[in-house]
Design an enzyme around this catalytic site. Structure first.
Site, mmCIF file in Angstrom:
data_model
loop_
_atom_site.group_PDB
_atom_site.id
_atom_site.type_symbol
_atom_site.label_atom_id
_atom_site.label_comp_id
_atom_site.label_asym_id
_atom_site.label_seq_id
_atom_site.Cartn_x
_atom_site.Cartn_y
_atom_site.Cartn_z
ATOM 1 N N ARG A 1 -2.303 4.745 -0.960
ATOM 2 C CA ARG A 1 -3.249 3.994 -0.789
ATOM 3 C C ARG A 1 -4.588 4.781 -0.070
ATOM 4 N NH1 ARG A 1 -1.895 2.093 -3.930
ATOM 5 N NH2 ARG A 1 -1.211 -0.833 -3.877
ATOM 6 N N SER B 1 -3.687 -7.274 -0.427
ATOM 7 C CA SER B 1 -2.645 -6.955 0.869
ATOM 8 C C SER B 1 -3.408 -6.536 1.834
ATOM 9 C CB SER B 1 -1.905 -5.940 -0.029
ATOM 10 O OG SER B 1 -1.288 -6.363 -1.210
ATOM 11 N N GLU C 1 -3.996 -2.819 5.252
ATOM 12 C CA GLU C 1 -4.759 -1.610 3.828
ATOM 13 C C GLU C 1 -6.236 -1.885 4.202
ATOM 14 O OE1 GLU C 1 -2.814 -2.462 0.006
ATOM 15 O OE2 GLU C 1 -5.101 -2.194 -0.348
HETATM 16 C C1 LIG Z 1 -7.156 -10.617 -4.673
HETATM 17 C C2 LIG Z 1 -7.129 -9.132 -4.581
HETATM 18 C C3 LIG Z 1 -6.059 -8.024 -4.960
HETATM 19 C C4 LIG Z 1 -6.511 -6.916 -4.925
HETATM 20 N N1 LIG Z 1 -5.011 -5.970 -5.243
HETATM 21 C C5 LIG Z 1 -5.007 -4.879 -5.444
HETATM 22 C C6 LIG Z 1 -4.321 -4.005 -6.114
HETATM 23 O O1 LIG Z 1 -3.153 -4.310 -6.562
HETATM 24 N N2 LIG Z 1 -3.937 -2.600 -5.695
HETATM 25 C C7 LIG Z 1 -4.729 -2.191 -4.633
HETATM 26 O O2 LIG Z 1 -5.155 -0.852 -4.393
HETATM 27 N N3 LIG Z 1 -6.686 -2.576 -4.345
HETATM 28 C C8 LIG Z 1 -6.486 -4.051 -4.163
HETATM 29 N N4 LIG Z 1 -6.759 -4.539 -3.729
HETATM 30 C C9 LIG Z 1 -8.283 -4.040 -3.194
HETATM 31 C C10 LIG Z 1 -9.577 -3.881 -3.245
HETATM 32 O O3 LIG Z 1 -9.612 -4.527 -4.878
HETATM 33 C C11 LIG Z 1 -9.508 -2.459 -3.796
HETATM 34 O O4 LIG Z 1 -9.603 -1.858 -2.615
HETATM 35 C C12 LIG Z 1 -11.246 -2.150 -4.622
HETATM 36 O O5 LIG Z 1 -10.829 -0.238 -4.991
HETATM 37 C C13 LIG Z 1 -11.785 -2.199 -3.140
HETATM 38 O O6 LIG Z 1 -12.944 -1.859 -3.877
HETATM 39 P P1 LIG Z 1 -14.814 -2.335 -3.542
HETATM 40 O O7 LIG Z 1 -15.901 -2.553 -4.930
HETATM 41 O O8 LIG Z 1 -14.702 -4.333 -3.252
HETATM 42 O O9 LIG Z 1 -14.497 -2.232 -2.003
HETATM 43 P P2 LIG Z 1 -15.151 -2.149 -0.264
HETATM 44 O O10 LIG Z 1 -13.909 -3.369 0.038
HETATM 45 O O11 LIG Z 1 -16.662 -1.984 -1.386
HETATM 46 O O12 LIG Z 1 -15.182 -0.973 -0.135
HETATM 47 C C14 LIG Z 1 -13.287 -0.409 0.484
HETATM 48 C C15 LIG Z 1 -13.807 1.090 0.657
HETATM 49 O O13 LIG Z 1 -14.139 1.925 -0.168
HETATM 50 C C16 LIG Z 1 -15.752 2.519 0.638
HETATM 51 N N5 LIG Z 1 -16.551 1.673 -1.029
HETATM 52 C C17 LIG Z 1 -17.060 1.691 -1.386
HETATM 53 N N6 LIG Z 1 -17.427 1.838 -2.540
HETATM 54 C C18 LIG Z 1 -18.213 3.339 -2.379
HETATM 55 C C19 LIG Z 1 -18.346 4.518 -2.971
HETATM 56 N N7 LIG Z 1 -19.534 4.440 -3.949
HETATM 57 N N8 LIG Z 1 -18.594 5.103 -2.157
HETATM 58 C C20 LIG Z 1 -18.104 5.738 -1.028
HETATM 59 N N9 LIG Z 1 -17.849 4.679 -0.394
HETATM 60 C C21 LIG Z 1 -17.596 3.690 -1.294
HETATM 61 C C22 LIG Z 1 -16.319 1.310 1.406
HETATM 62 O O14 LIG Z 1 -16.688 1.938 2.825
HETATM 63 C C23 LIG Z 1 -14.769 0.994 2.087
HETATM 64 O O15 LIG Z 1 -13.946 1.408 2.915
HETATM 65 C C24 LIG Z 1 -7.364 -6.513 -3.840
HETATM 66 C C25 LIG Z 1 -8.456 -6.827 -3.595
HETATM 67 C C26 LIG Z 1 -8.157 -8.763 -3.278
HETATM 68 C C27 LIG Z 1 -8.847 -8.981 -3.042
#
Ligand SMILES: Cc1cc2nc3c(=O)[nH]c(=O)nc-3n(C[C@H](O)[C@H](O)[C@H](O)COP(=O)(O)OP(=O)(O)OC[C@H]3O[C@@H](n4cnc5c(N)ncnc54)[C@H](O)[C@@H]3O)c2cc1C
Length: 340
Positions: free
Chosen positions: A168, A241, A336
């Site tokens: 992570r 999480s 996280e």
């Molecule tokens: C129901 C649920 C289940 C989940 N299960 C998992 C799982 O099993 N495993 C897991 O690892 N995660 C999980 N997550 C967390 C999440 O889905 C991941 O971390 C995902 O990659 C976040 O994507 P996002 O586009 O929503 O990013 P955001 O939430 O918008 O951003 C997350 C982080 O990434 C940065 N970021 C986003 N896009 C960029 C970019 N293009 N360039 C630079 N920085 C960027 C943001 O600044 C922030 O720090 C879960 C979340 C939910 C709600």
């Protein structure tokens, strides 16, 4: 020709975070072409402002308004760069939906991403915390990351080694103001062995009456497991999480196991990984609710917004959970999601 970005003043972020907490950004830019980033960042209204790059907001918690520029990289496209029959090198733009990429790869007969099905969010966020699930991390198939480096003002392509992936974690997570990820490249195989040994995957395949699983079967099994075990953010606000599984030294783990024989423990490169969900549940938090801030009844690791909780209320609940685990087990939990 339409502009490669839109810029909105005083923008609401409620729709841009899966906790559905209220927050506003001074400026919100949605960028549909990576090449537009230098021009956008040079605008007088933007220059020098704090920057937050956002995908779908499924791994962030806004505890207050963001006084700066929020950029959403919405550039899309998936292409096969090279295919030798046994494996293919593919490139996906940051704005693509992650699960859409997983499903696309399966329709191409490519495997490696099936265990990561249904993780919310966009492709550009996948490298940030090296997304992982069901025994697989994205770093295993990732070849390189294309990103705009704000310290040099140049676009670069970082190799997997340069990304510093850990559990992570990555260089992007360590330097959030520096990098804007615009695309990733992956190497996916046609006949790689499937990973079925993680919690419940084989059992789910058996329940589906699948005896000779394909990668698509594995993705379907993972989706069924996830839908059963995790609250759906479309129904109840959450970010998956909320705490990482803590990694502790072997010696400390032995002491904890002696005192708490039921404690689940997994191997990690630098010690043992403990189940944060088990620690939190043991402190009695599962299903807890105070106002609209709570802990999921389905999963002790997931904080939920029952309706009108603010980010500050959720963060204060998280702090109490962290302190109670520290008090009862002497183990430090780390969030996280990115706390803003
Ligand atoms: C129901 C649920 C289940 C989940 N299960 C998992 C799982 O099993 N495993 C897991 O690892 N995660 C999980 N997550 C967390 C999440 O889905 C991941 O971390 C995902 O990659 C976040 O994507 P996002 O586009 O929503 O990013 P955001 O939430 O918008 O951003 C997350 C982080 O990434 C940065 N970021 C986003 N896009 C960029 C970019 N293009 N360039 C630079 N920085 C960027 C943001 O600044 C922030 O720090 C879960 C979340 C939910 C709600």
């Amino acid at each position: 020709m339409s502009s490669p970005y839109t810029l909105i003043n005083d923008a609401p972020l409620d729709r841009h975070n899966s906790f559905r907490v209220p927050a506003r950004a001074t400026l919100l830019a949605e960028v549909t072409a990576a090449e537009a980033l230098p021009g956008l960042l040079a605008l007088p209204a933007v220059r020098g402002k704090p920057l937050l790059v956002l995908g779908d907001g499924s791994n962030v918690l806004f505890t207050r308004d963001f006084d700066g520029l929020v950029i959403i990289v919405a550039a899309c496209g998936i292409e096969i760069l090279e295919d030798d029959g046994a494996s293919a090198r593919i490139r996906a733009s940051a704005g693509e939906n992650w699960n859409g990429l997983v499903r696309w790869s399966l329709t191409q007969g490519l495997c490696g991403l099936e265990n990561l099905a249904l993780i919310p969010g966009r492709v550009g966020a996948a490298p940030i915390q090296n997304i992982g699930a069901y025994g697989v991390e994205v770093a295993e198939t990732l070849l390189s990351v294309e990103a705009f480096d704000r310290t040099t003002g140049k676009s670069v392509c970082l190799s997997r080694e340069q990304c510093g992936f850990r559990y992570r974690d990555s260089v992007f997570k360590q330097q959030p103001e520096r990098w804007i990820i615009t695309a990733i490249a992956l190497r996916l195989q046609r006949n790689a062995p499937l990973k079925l040994d993680y919690a419940g995957v084989r059992e789910e395949l058996a329940a589906m009456s699948v005896t000779q699983p394909t990668a698509t079967n594995v993705a379907d099994a993972v989706c069924r497991l996830r839908l059963r075990k995790l609250p759906d953010p479309a129904v109840i606000g959450n970010a998956g999480s909320f705490f990482k599984n803590p990694v502790v030294a072997n010696e400390e783990t032995q002491k904890l196991q002696a005192a708490h024989p039921g404690l689940p423990v997994f191997n990690a490169p630098d010690g043992k990984k403990l189940s944060a969900a088990w620690l939190i549940e043991s402190c009695g938090w599962k299903g807890f609710r105070e106002g609209d801030a709570g802990v999921s009844e389905k999963h002790a690791l997931v904080l939920v917004n029952h309706g009108k909780a603010s980010g500050a209320q959720l963060w204060s609940l998280a702090a109490r959970i962290r302190d109670s685990v520290q008090g009862q087990f002497g183990v430090q939990l780390e969030p996280e999601p990115r706390i803003l």
